[in-house]
Design an enzyme around this catalytic site. Structure first.
Site, short mmCIF file in Angstrom:
data_model
loop_
_atom_site.label_atom_id
_atom_site.label_comp_id
_atom_site.label_asym_id
_atom_site.label_seq_id
_atom_site.Cartn_x
_atom_site.Cartn_y
_atom_site.Cartn_z
CG ASP A 10 -0.24 -0.01 2.55
OD1 ASP A 10 0.93 -0.47 2.61
OD2 ASP A 10 -0.83 0.47 3.54
CG ASP A 15 3.97 0.06 1.67
OD1 ASP A 15 3.47 -1.06 1.77
OD2 ASP A 15 3.74 0.98 2.48
CG ASN A 39 0.54 3.22 4.47
OD1 ASN A 39 0.36 3.05 5.67
ND2 ASN A 39 1.51 2.63 3.80
CB THR A 124 4.55 -4.27 2.94
OG1 THR A 124 4.18 -3.79 1.64
CG2 THR A 124 5.72 -5.22 2.84
CG PHE A 165 -1.71 1.29 9.69
CD1 PHE A 165 -2.78 2.15 9.93
CD2 PHE A 165 -1.49 0.85 8.40
CE1 PHE A 165 -3.61 2.56 8.90
CE2 PHE A 165 -2.32 1.26 7.35
CZ PHE A 165 -3.39 2.12 7.61
CG ASN A 166 0.37 -2.98 7.52
OD1 ASN A 166 -0.09 -1.95 7.04
ND2 ASN A 166 1.62 -3.36 7.33
CG HIS A 237 7.46 0.08 9.91
ND1 HIS A 237 7.67 -0.17 11.24
CD2 HIS A 237 7.10 1.39 9.83
CE1 HIS A 237 7.43 0.91 11.95
NE2 HIS A 237 7.09 1.88 11.12
CG ASP A 238 5.94 -1.73 4.62
OD1 ASP A 238 5.58 -2.29 5.67
OD2 ASP A 238 5.25 -0.88 4.02
C1 BDR Z 1 3.04 -0.30 8.66
O1 BDR Z 1 1.93 0.56 8.50
C2 BDR Z 1 2.12 1.39 7.39
O2 BDR Z 1 1.85 2.71 7.73
C3 BDR Z 1 3.53 1.17 6.91
O3 BDR Z 1 3.58 1.26 5.50
C4 BDR Z 1 3.85 -0.20 7.40
O4 BDR Z 1 3.40 -1.18 6.48
C5 BDR Z 1 3.77 0.04 9.93
O5 BDR Z 1 2.91 -0.11 11.02
CA CA Z 2 2.81 -0.62 4.18
#
Ligand code: BDR
Ligand code: CA
Length: 310
Positions: A10, A15, A39, A124, A165-166, A237-238
């Site tokens: 996303d 990403d 996102n 991701t 978040f994901n 993160h991703d």
């Molecule tokens: C994840 O949430 C999104 O905002 C980032 O792209 C990542 O995948 C981090 O919590």
């Molecule tokens: Ca992401």
């Protein structure tokens, strides 16, 4: 031997950096990109994927758009982190090539079915596309060579105190995904917060020229969280999830049973991780070789940067 990788994402600042890694590592073959709303909305995440594909010059890799909304919930985005368009301040030329026209879930099914055991699936973003694909064809869980997500945590959240978040964006989808007939490698916040693009890393990235000026550094520095006392730069993160496929040696993981909380008043979207459970359904990443990680990522980015100026 190179690993085939199908990236469901996303984009999204990190990403986009993950896509850059998947494209740039000669030991990874990017066989497809699928997009999901997360996102920012699906229109923006898909536009970003299409623009990145042309800017980074991998026009032959198919891009398929998927779910615009979570399975059952209202859309909740992270535009406050990634900017309204999803890529912070980065402005890329409009894309000229289209999406495949096939739904991401069907693209995932068909692609995995075509070469069982040969493609590593990485997600991701929110897990909506993967859950839809599993509901349409549960055998994808056997066909994927491996399945890695950036998502969840066993200590803290970021969307809420409890939830990453994901997972928080579509907990029902995450529940389906963790219940499927595969072992999920969970690269959660506990791991990814070790991968912070701090000022030392950013200074090194800045030496990579045009690609760094136009893309890498703006993506890696857009977000700042004043509420995090231990803030040491944006976590990528991703990128960690893609890096895991190429360089699992940089990660410590532990088997665990992961359940997704879908009902809690304060904990919806939490991943409840039991490292002592008798029937693990996941490998949970706990520790990153931080120096090794950045050495690897920077070497791949440097390689793309050279091609980019050529
Ligand atoms: C994840 O949430 C999104 O905002 C980032 O792209 C990542 O995948 C981090 O919590
Ligand atoms: Ca992401």
């Amino acid at each position: 031997m190179a690993h085939n990788i199908l990236l469901d994402c996303d984009p999204g600042l990190d990403d986009a950096l993950a896509l850059l890694l998947a494209h740039g590592d000669p030991n990874l073959v990017l066989v497809g990109v699928t997009t999901v709303g997360g996102n920012v909305g699906l229109q923006n995440t898909t536009r970003n994927a299409l623009q990145l594909r042309e800017y980074l010059k991998f026009p032959a890799v198919p891009v398929s758009a998927g779910a615009a909304e979570p399975l059952t919930r209202e859309v909740r985005d992270a535009a406050h982190v990634h900017g309204a368009g999803g890529l912070g301040n980065v402005v890329l030329p409009e894309a000229t090539l289209p999406v495949t026209g096939q739904h991401a879930a069907d693209f995932i099914i068909d692609t995995l079915r075509a070469t069982p055991g040969a493609i590593h699936l990485v997600a991701t973003g929110p897990l909506t596309n993967i859950a839809i694909a599993l509901e349409r064809e549960p055998a994808i869980a056997r066909w994927a060579a491996s399945f890695t997500i950036m998502g969840g945590s066993y200590t803290r959240g970021n969307a809420t105190v409890a939830a990453e978040f994901n997972i928080w964006a579509d907990p029902e989808a995450a529940k389906i995904v963790f219940a499927a007939d595969w072992r999920v490698t969970m690269i959660g916040l506990d791991l990814t917060l070790q991968a912070q693009a701090n000022s030392i890393v950013v200074d090194r990235l800045k030496t990579l020229g045009k690609l760094a000026d136009e893309l890498i550094v703006p993506l890696a520095t857009f977000y700042f969280n004043p509420n995090m006392p231990d803030w040491d730069g944006q976590a990528v993160h991703d990128v960690c999830a893609v890096a895991y496929v190429a360089r699992p040696d940089l990660f410590l993981t532990q088997p665990a049973r992961v359940e997704v909380e879908t009902a809690g008043e304060f904990t919806s979207g939490m991943t409840v991780v039991d490292f002592d459970a008798p029937a693990p359904n996941a490998l949970v990443a706990t520790k990153l070789d931080v120096n090794g990680f950045w050495a690897y990522v920077e070497s791949v980015y440097a390689r793309v940067a050279v091609e980019h100026t050529a």
